[in-house]
Write a protein that holds these residues in place. Structure first.
Motif, PDB file in Angstrom:
ATOM      1  N   VAL A  76     -18.415  17.465  50.836  1.00  0.00           N
ATOM      2  CA  VAL A  76     -17.740  16.431  51.567  1.00  0.00           C
ATOM      3  C   VAL A  76     -17.620  15.216  50.527  1.00  0.00           C
ATOM      4  O   VAL A  76     -18.551  14.889  49.909  1.00  0.00           O
ATOM      5  N   LEU A  77     -16.470  14.656  50.920  1.00  0.00           N
ATOM      6  CA  LEU A  77     -16.045  13.580  49.917  1.00  0.00           C
ATOM      7  C   LEU A  77     -15.949  12.089  50.993  1.00  0.00           C
ATOM      8  O   LEU A  77     -15.258  12.562  52.161  1.00  0.00           O
ATOM      9  N   ILE A  78     -16.419  11.014  50.739  1.00  0.00           N
ATOM     10  CA  ILE A  78     -16.312  10.109  51.599  1.00  0.00           C
ATOM     11  C   ILE A  78     -15.660   8.780  50.983  1.00  0.00           C
ATOM     12  O   ILE A  78     -16.005   8.317  49.713  1.00  0.00           O
ATOM     13  N   ALA A  86     -13.286  13.725  54.014  1.00  0.00           N
ATOM     14  CA  ALA A  86     -12.697  15.066  53.623  1.00  0.00           C
ATOM     15  C   ALA A  86     -13.745  16.186  53.455  1.00  0.00           C
ATOM     16  O   ALA A  86     -15.003  15.843  52.876  1.00  0.00           O
ATOM     17  N   GLN A  88     -14.593  20.356  52.600  1.00  0.00           N
ATOM     18  CA  GLN A  88     -14.248  21.606  52.453  1.00  0.00           C
ATOM     19  C   GLN A  88     -15.197  22.665  53.071  1.00  0.00           C
ATOM     20  O   GLN A  88     -16.474  22.201  52.954  1.00  0.00           O
ATOM     21  N   ALA A 109     -10.125  19.746  55.318  1.00  0.00           N
ATOM     22  CA  ALA A 109      -9.538  18.792  56.413  1.00  0.00           C
ATOM     23  C   ALA A 109      -9.745  17.340  55.848  1.00  0.00           C
ATOM     24  O   ALA A 109     -10.873  17.307  55.556  1.00  0.00           O
ATOM     25  N   ARG A 110      -9.067  16.631  56.394  1.00  0.00           N
ATOM     26  CA  ARG A 110      -9.419  15.223  56.332  1.00  0.00           C
ATOM     27  C   ARG A 110      -9.661  14.449  57.445  1.00  0.00           C
ATOM     28  O   ARG A 110      -8.789  14.742  58.334  1.00  0.00           O
TER      29      ARG A 110
END
Lengths: 154, 153
Positions: A76-78, A86, A88, A109-110
Motif C-alpha cells: 500500500v502506498l499513501i 494505491a 497492489q 488500484a488507486r
C-alpha cells in the motif's frame, strides 16, 4: 483530512471490513463507512464497464454468491498530500461451497478519498489487473456462474 | 537527505520527458542512466511480457527491450502522479501511444499504471530500482501490436 498513519490504519480497516461484509447482501451497508455515496468504479479492462454510485457498486459486489473474492493487500502506498492511496492486491477467487481457489491474480488500484459528512471515504477506484494469457480461467468465468442466471453483474 | 514530495513529482516528470526523447534509440538510451539503478527490476503483470516471474533484472536488459522494437516507438502522456514520500514510491497514471516509426501513424493507445520503487544512490541521487508494470487490459489482438513483446522480454 487524515495523516499518513491515519490513512494506513484506515486502509487496514477497509480491507478487513471488505473481507467480512463486502460480498454479503445482508451486511454490505457496513461498507458505507468506506465508500462515498457518489463512488465510481473505474476499470481499465476491456468489456468491463464503469459503475457509478455506491448502490450500483453494491449490486456488483453481491452479484456472485457462488464465488468469493478474497483480497490481500501486498503493498500500500499513501499520498498524504493528495489524500489518496494505491494498493497492489493479491486476489483469490474461491468457490463458496468447496473453498477451492479457482483464480489467483494481482490487482493494482488507486483510491482517491473524499470527505463526506466529516469523514474520509473512497471517491473512486481506478482499477487495473494482471492480464492472464488467453484461455486462462478468469474471474468472470467464475462470477458468470451466477450472472448467467440474471443476465449480468447488476 | 530525502527528497521532498514536490522534488519527487518533478523528478518523475523529468524522467518521462527524458524517456520520450531518448529511451528507444540505442544511441541515446544511456541518458536514462540518470534515472535507472544498474540493478533495475522490471516486473510486468501481463502475459505478453511473460508475467511477473519474467521481466528484467538489470538496466542493461531493460535497455535491450526499450531499443528492441525499431519499427515503432512509444510516447507517454502523464495524467497524474501519486507519491508516497515516506516510502519513496511513486505511481504514474499514463496514456501510452505507440506510433509506427516510418509513418508516425498511431497504432495503439492505452492507459498504464506503473509503480516505481525509488532509491537514493551513493551520491544521494534518486534512481528507479523497481518498476511494477500494470496496463489497461485490452483484447489480445490489441496487445499483439506491441512489437517489443515476445522478443525475449
Amino acid at each position: 483530512m487524515m495523516t499518513y498513519d491515519e490513512i494506513a490504519a484506515w486502509v487496514d480497516e477497509y480491507f478487513a471490513a471488505f473481507d467480512k461484509y463486502g460480498q454479503d447482501p445482508d451486511l454490505i451497508h457496513h461498507m458505507d463507512k468506506y465508500f462515498s455515496k457518489d463512488f465510481v468504479f473505474n476499470p481499465y479492462i476491456a468489456q468491463v464497464g464503469k459503475v457509478a454510485g455506491r448502490e450500483q457498486w453494491y449490486k456488483v459486489l453481491t452479484s456472485h454468491p457462488s464465488g468469493v473474492e478474497k483480497l490481500t493487500p501486498e503493498d500500500v502506498l499513501i499520498d498524504e498530500r493528495r489524500q489518496a492511496f494505491a494498493a497492489q492486491i493479491k486476489a483469490e477467487i474461491k468457490d463458496r461451497d468447496t473453498g477451492e481457489v479457482l483464480v489467483t491474480k494481482r490487482y493494482f488500484a488507486r483510491y482517491p478519498l473524499v470527505e463526506e459528512e466529516g469523514v474520509m471515504k473512497i471517491a473512486r477506484l481506478d482499477f487495473f489487473w494482471e492480464v492472464l494469457p488467453p484461455g486462462a480461467r478468469e474471474i468472470d468465468d467464475v462470477f458468470e456462474r451466477d450472472w448467467g442466471r440474471r443476465g449480468g453483474p447488476a | 537527505m530525502k527528497p521532498s514530495y514536490q522534488e519527487i513529482v518533478q523528478w518523475m516528470k523529468d524522467y518521462f520527458a527524458t524517456y520520450n526523447q531518448y529511451a528507444q534509440d540505442a544511441a541515446t538510451v544511456r541518458r536514462l542512466d540518470e534515472y535507472f539503478a544498474p540493478d533495475l527490476r522490471f516486473i510486468p503483470y501481463m502475459y505478453v511480457f511473460g508475467g511477473p516471474q519474467a521481466g528484467h533484472h538489470s538496466r542493461e536488459d531493460f535497455y535491450r527491450m526499450l531499443t528492441g522494437h525499431p519499427d515503432d516507438y512509444e510516447q507517454f502522456e502523464v495524467l497524474d502522479i501519486f507519491v508516497d514520500v515516506e516510502r519513496l514510491v511513486a505511481v504514474a497514471f499514463l496514456i501510452a501511444r505507440i506510433y509506427d516509426s516510418r509513418t508516425d501513424e498511431l497504432l495503439v493507445e492505452k492507459h498504464y499504471l506503473p509503480l516505481y520503487e525509488l532509491t537514493l544512490d551513493e551520491r544521494g541521487a534518486l534512481k528507479i530500482k523497481t518498476i511494477r508494470f500494470f496496463w489497461e487490459a485490452s483484447p489480445p489482438e490489441v496487445d499483439a501490436k506491441y512489437s517489443g513483446a515476445g522478443k525475449g522480454n
